[in-house]
Design a protein around this motif. Structure first.
Motif, PDB file in Angstrom:
ATOM      1  N   TRP A  92      -8.653   0.990   0.023  1.00  0.00           N
ATOM      2  CA  TRP A  92      -7.593   0.773  -0.970  1.00  0.00           C
ATOM      3  C   TRP A  92      -6.589  -0.268  -0.477  1.00  0.00           C
ATOM      4  N   GLU A  93      -6.214  -0.165   0.800  1.00  0.00           N
ATOM      5  CA  GLU A  93      -5.245  -1.117   1.345  1.00  0.00           C
ATOM      6  C   GLU A  93      -5.816  -2.530   1.341  1.00  0.00           C
ATOM      7  N   VAL A 123       0.486   7.184  -6.345  1.00  0.00           N
ATOM      8  CA  VAL A 123      -0.677   8.076  -6.495  1.00  0.00           C
ATOM      9  C   VAL A 123      -0.261   9.523  -6.259  1.00  0.00           C
ATOM     10  N   LYS A 124       0.509   9.752  -5.218  1.00  0.00           N
ATOM     11  CA  LYS A 124       0.988  11.113  -4.924  1.00  0.00           C
ATOM     12  C   LYS A 124       1.815  11.657  -6.085  1.00  0.00           C
ATOM     13  N   ASP A 158      -2.776  13.117  -2.266  1.00  0.00           N
ATOM     14  CA  ASP A 158      -2.767  11.911  -1.452  1.00  0.00           C
ATOM     15  C   ASP A 158      -4.149  11.265  -1.490  1.00  0.00           C
ATOM     16  N   ILE A 159      -4.197   9.991  -1.160  1.00  0.00           N
ATOM     17  CA  ILE A 159      -5.468   9.292  -1.040  1.00  0.00           C
ATOM     18  C   ILE A 159      -6.152   9.808   0.228  1.00  0.00           C
ATOM     19  N   PHE A 164       0.822  -1.214   0.000  1.00  0.00           N
ATOM     20  CA  PHE A 164       0.000   0.000   0.000  1.00  0.00           C
ATOM     21  C   PHE A 164       0.853   1.260   0.000  1.00  0.00           C
ATOM     22  N   ALA A 165       1.953   1.245   0.744  1.00  0.00           N
ATOM     23  CA  ALA A 165       2.816   2.435   0.806  1.00  0.00           C
ATOM     24  C   ALA A 165       3.355   2.787  -0.584  1.00  0.00           C
ATOM     25  N   ARG A 190       0.461   4.201  -2.606  1.00  0.00           N
ATOM     26  CA  ARG A 190       0.150   5.563  -2.162  1.00  0.00           C
ATOM     27  C   ARG A 190       1.192   6.557  -2.694  1.00  0.00           C
ATOM     28  N   ARG A 240      -8.377   5.232   2.558  1.00  0.00           N
ATOM     29  CA  ARG A 240      -7.125   4.471   2.617  1.00  0.00           C
ATOM     30  C   ARG A 240      -7.329   3.017   3.003  1.00  0.00           C
TER      31      ARG A 240
END
Length: 74
Positions: free
Chosen positions: A27-28, A11-12, A18-19, A4-5, A8, A24
């Motif tokens: 998504w995770e 995405v950024k 950010d999400i 996930f990190a 994320r 979050r």
């Protein structure tokens, strides 16, 4: 996506945002579920490849030395 990190961070980078915190967890969960399915399918494919190899070795009546030689070349 490895985790996930990483998702994320991507995405950024791409969307310059950010999400949202409220999203979050969803998504995770989705990413973790997807990773589990990929791992399951990868294991299934590896098992099928091993069965195919065994069948081919039997069809060509290969010795253990010949099999070892083939597998070391691949």
């Amino acid at each position: 996506m490895p985790d996930f990190a990483a998702f994320r961070a991507e995405v950024k980078k791409v969307f310059k945002a950010d999400i949202p915190l409220a999203d979050r967890s969803d998504w995770e969960d989705w990413i973790n579920r997807d990773r589990a399915e990929i791992a399951r399918l990868t294991a299934e494919i590896a098992q099928a490849e091993a069965q195919i190899d065994s069948i081919v070795y039997d069809l060509f009546d290969l010795t253990e030395d010949e099999i070892a030689l083939l597998e070391s070349a691949v």
